[in-house]
Write a protein that holds these residues in place. Structure first.
Motif, mmCIF file in Angstrom:
data_model
loop_
_atom_site.group_PDB
_atom_site.id
_atom_site.type_symbol
_atom_site.label_atom_id
_atom_site.label_comp_id
_atom_site.label_asym_id
_atom_site.label_seq_id
_atom_site.Cartn_x
_atom_site.Cartn_y
_atom_site.Cartn_z
ATOM 1 N N TYR A 118 33.476 38.474 35.726
ATOM 2 C CA TYR A 118 32.335 38.757 34.731
ATOM 3 C C TYR A 118 31.378 39.513 35.417
ATOM 4 C CZ TYR A 118 34.309 34.489 32.485
ATOM 5 O OH TYR A 118 35.207 33.800 31.914
ATOM 6 N N ALA A 119 30.506 40.243 34.520
ATOM 7 C CA ALA A 119 29.384 40.919 34.983
ATOM 8 C C ALA A 119 28.238 40.963 34.136
ATOM 9 C CB ALA A 119 29.776 42.087 35.425
ATOM 10 N N GLN A 120 27.103 41.151 34.270
ATOM 11 C CA GLN A 120 26.152 40.976 33.348
ATOM 12 C C GLN A 120 25.301 42.302 33.642
ATOM 13 O OE1 GLN A 120 25.587 37.937 31.801
ATOM 14 N NE2 GLN A 120 23.911 38.902 30.194
ATOM 15 N N ASP A 121 24.898 43.039 32.380
ATOM 16 C CA ASP A 121 24.215 44.187 32.379
ATOM 17 C C ASP A 121 23.723 44.419 30.988
ATOM 18 O OD1 ASP A 121 23.863 46.664 34.584
ATOM 19 O OD2 ASP A 121 23.939 47.377 32.492
ATOM 20 N N SER A 122 22.656 45.081 30.696
ATOM 21 C CA SER A 122 22.239 45.368 29.475
ATOM 22 C C SER A 122 23.031 46.538 28.803
ATOM 23 C CB SER A 122 20.513 46.150 29.593
ATOM 24 O OG SER A 122 20.599 47.146 30.293
ATOM 25 N N ASN A 123 23.722 47.170 29.511
ATOM 26 C CA ASN A 123 24.532 48.118 29.272
ATOM 27 C C ASN A 123 25.976 47.507 29.187
ATOM 28 O OD1 ASN A 123 26.749 50.333 28.928
ATOM 29 N ND2 ASN A 123 25.230 51.816 29.676
ATOM 30 N N VAL A 124 26.683 47.379 28.112
ATOM 31 C CA VAL A 124 27.902 46.730 27.937
ATOM 32 C C VAL A 124 29.250 47.468 28.733
ATOM 33 C CG1 VAL A 124 29.659 45.622 26.501
ATOM 34 C CG2 VAL A 124 27.428 45.413 25.834
ATOM 35 N N ALA A 125 29.123 48.620 28.675
ATOM 36 C CA ALA A 125 30.198 49.517 29.180
ATOM 37 C C ALA A 125 29.914 49.232 30.788
ATOM 38 C CB ALA A 125 29.886 50.921 28.764
ATOM 39 N N THR A 126 28.553 49.154 31.228
ATOM 40 C CA THR A 126 28.750 49.293 32.722
ATOM 41 C C THR A 126 29.003 47.718 33.186
ATOM 42 O OG1 THR A 126 26.569 50.774 32.527
ATOM 43 C CG2 THR A 126 26.771 49.038 34.606
ATOM 44 N N ALA A 127 28.540 46.551 32.454
ATOM 45 C CA ALA A 127 29.278 45.545 32.731
ATOM 46 C C ALA A 127 30.618 45.216 32.694
ATOM 47 C CB ALA A 127 28.467 44.358 31.856
ATOM 48 N N LYS A 128 30.998 45.817 32.015
ATOM 49 C CA LYS A 128 32.843 45.817 31.661
ATOM 50 C C LYS A 128 33.449 46.433 33.054
ATOM 51 C CE LYS A 128 36.616 44.894 29.859
ATOM 52 N NZ LYS A 128 37.178 43.615 29.717
ATOM 53 N N SER A 129 32.776 47.721 33.251
ATOM 54 C CA SER A 129 33.368 48.517 34.559
ATOM 55 C C SER A 129 33.078 47.554 35.709
ATOM 56 C CB SER A 129 32.589 49.739 34.480
ATOM 57 O OG SER A 129 33.044 50.504 35.636
ATOM 58 N N LEU A 130 31.800 47.034 35.653
ATOM 59 C CA LEU A 130 31.678 46.233 37.085
ATOM 60 C C LEU A 130 32.540 44.973 37.128
ATOM 61 C CD1 LEU A 130 29.801 45.516 39.767
ATOM 62 C CD2 LEU A 130 28.302 44.555 38.186
ATOM 63 N N ALA A 131 32.655 44.249 35.940
ATOM 64 C CA ALA A 131 33.614 43.127 35.924
ATOM 65 C C ALA A 131 35.266 43.742 36.465
ATOM 66 C CB ALA A 131 33.640 42.570 34.656
ATOM 67 N N GLU A 132 35.496 44.795 35.848
ATOM 68 C CA GLU A 132 36.900 45.332 36.229
ATOM 69 C C GLU A 132 37.104 45.623 37.759
ATOM 70 O OE1 GLU A 132 37.503 48.477 33.375
ATOM 71 O OE2 GLU A 132 37.821 47.046 31.784
ATOM 72 N N ALA A 133 36.084 46.259 38.436
ATOM 73 C CA ALA A 133 36.073 46.619 39.713
ATOM 74 C C ALA A 133 36.144 45.224 40.659
ATOM 75 C CB ALA A 133 34.820 47.386 40.210
ATOM 76 N N ARG A 134 35.282 44.254 40.065
ATOM 77 C CA ARG A 134 35.174 43.054 40.869
ATOM 78 C C ARG A 134 36.725 42.238 40.891
ATOM 79 N NH1 ARG A 134 29.659 39.969 38.720
ATOM 80 N NH2 ARG A 134 28.285 41.312 40.266
ATOM 81 N N GLY A 135 37.429 42.138 39.767
ATOM 82 C CA GLY A 135 38.659 41.786 39.571
ATOM 83 C C GLY A 135 39.681 42.479 40.343
ATOM 84 N N ASP A 136 39.513 43.960 40.407
ATOM 85 C CA ASP A 136 40.739 44.887 41.116
ATOM 86 C C ASP A 136 40.440 44.572 42.354
ATOM 87 O OD1 ASP A 136 41.509 45.768 38.539
ATOM 88 O OD2 ASP A 136 40.265 47.664 38.697
ATOM 89 N N ASN A 137 39.045 44.511 43.054
ATOM 90 C CA ASN A 137 38.840 44.199 44.346
ATOM 91 C C ASN A 137 39.503 42.775 45.123
ATOM 92 O OD1 ASN A 137 37.596 46.659 44.817
ATOM 93 N ND2 ASN A 137 35.514 45.641 44.773
ATOM 94 N N ILE A 138 39.327 41.761 44.030
ATOM 95 C CA ILE A 138 39.887 40.534 44.542
ATOM 96 C C ILE A 138 41.633 40.618 44.499
ATOM 97 C CG2 ILE A 138 40.668 38.240 43.694
ATOM 98 C CD1 ILE A 138 37.685 38.198 42.731
ATOM 99 N N ALA A 139 42.032 41.447 43.315
ATOM 100 C CA ALA A 139 43.546 41.636 43.449
ATOM 101 C C ALA A 139 44.128 42.340 44.659
ATOM 102 C CB ALA A 139 44.147 42.209 42.190
ATOM 103 N N ALA A 140 43.332 43.399 44.999
ATOM 104 C CA ALA A 140 43.701 44.316 46.227
ATOM 105 C C ALA A 140 43.690 43.359 47.465
ATOM 106 C CB ALA A 140 42.778 45.427 46.267
ATOM 107 N N ALA A 141 42.668 42.564 47.638
ATOM 108 C CA ALA A 141 42.464 41.527 48.632
ATOM 109 C C ALA A 141 43.769 40.710 48.909
ATOM 110 C CB ALA A 141 41.056 40.674 48.889
ATOM 111 N N LEU A 142 44.275 40.136 47.549
ATOM 112 C CA LEU A 142 45.368 39.135 47.593
ATOM 113 C C LEU A 142 46.630 39.953 47.962
ATOM 114 C CD1 LEU A 142 44.131 36.798 44.639
ATOM 115 C CD2 LEU A 142 44.560 36.191 47.059
ATOM 116 N N GLU A 143 46.879 41.271 47.513
ATOM 117 C CA GLU A 143 47.873 41.903 47.642
ATOM 118 C C GLU A 143 48.055 42.437 49.096
ATOM 119 O OE1 GLU A 143 48.349 45.591 45.048
ATOM 120 O OE2 GLU A 143 47.179 44.435 43.472
ATOM 121 N N GLY A 144 46.962 42.442 49.642
ATOM 122 C CA GLY A 144 46.868 42.763 51.206
ATOM 123 C C GLY A 144 47.178 41.825 52.017
#
Length: 177
Positions: A118-144
Motif C-alpha cells: 500500500y501507499a498513502q498520498d493525497s494524489n491517488v496516482a502517486t500513491a498507486k505508483s509508490l505501492a506498485e514500486a514497493r511490491g516490485d522491489n519485494i518481488a525482485a528481492a525474492l527473485e534474487g
C-alpha cells in the motif's frame, strides 16, 4: 520444501497401493467364470471411493504444506515486518534480511505467494505508483533469493480506507492452488 515433496510422494505411493488393492485381477483362474452385476457394481463403488479418498488425501497434504509455508512466513513477518519509510519504495537492510528469511520456506517447492503493498498520498496516482514500486522491489528481492517470478503475484493499493492497514507495511500470503 522437501517435507512437502516427501509427504506428497508418500501419499502418492499410498494411493497406488490403495488402488491396486481395490482392483481385482481379471485373470484369476480360481474365480468363477461369471461375474454378477452386483459384484461389478461393488467393485466400481470401491474404486470410486478409493479414488475420492486418494484425492482428498492429496488435497489435505497440499493444504498442510501450504499452511506450513504460510506459518513460517507469518513467524518471520511477526518478528520483523517489511516496512517502508513514508514516500519511499526502497528496501531497508532490515527488510532485505526479512525477505531472505521469508525465502527459506519457499525454497524447494512450488508454493505461490501474493505480496500486498500500500501507499498513502493525497494524489491517488502517486500513491498507486509508490505501492506498485514497493511490491516490485519485494518481488525482485525474492527473485534474487531464488524464488521464481511466476510464483509471485503483486497486489498494490493506494490510500487504503481500512484503519487496520498500515500503508507503509507489506504483507505476504500463500495463494491457494
Amino acid at each position: 520444501m522437501k517435507l512437502r515433496n516427501s509427504v506428497c510422494g508418500i501419499a502418492s505411493i499410498a494411493v497406488v497401493l490403495l488402488m491396486t488393492a481395490a482392483c481385482g485381477s481379471d485373470d484369476d483362474t480360481s474365480a468363477p467364470a461369471t461375474t454378477s452385476t452386483s459384484s461389478t457394481a461393488q467393485a466400481d463403488t470401491m474404486r470410486s471411493s478409493v479414488a475420492a479418498t486418494a484425492s482428498s488425501m492429496m488435497s489435505t497434504v497440499r493444504d498442510t504444506a501450504e499452511q506450513a509455508v504460510q506459518d513460517a512466513i507469518n513467524t518471520v513477518l511477526a518478528a520483523a515486518p517489511i516496512t517502508f519509510d513514508a514516500g519511499s519504495s526502497d528496501l531497508s537492510a532490515a527488510a532485505v534480511a526479512t525477505l531472505k528469511a521469508v525465502s527459506v520456506p519457499l525454497q524447494g517447492n512450488d508454493t505461490e505467494i501474493q505480496i500486498t503493498t500500500y501507499a498513502q498520498d493525497s494524489n491517488v496516482a502517486t500513491a498507486k505508483s509508490l505501492a506498485e514500486a514497493r511490491g516490485d522491489n519485494i518481488a525482485a528481492a525474492l527473485e534474487g533469493d531464488g524464488i521464481d517470478k511466476s510464483r509471485i503475484t503483486v497486489k498494490s493499493d493506494a490510500n487504503p480506507s481500512d484503519p487496520e492497514i498500515d500503508a507503509n507495511e507489506a504483507a505476504i500470503t500463500v495463494v491457494d492452488e
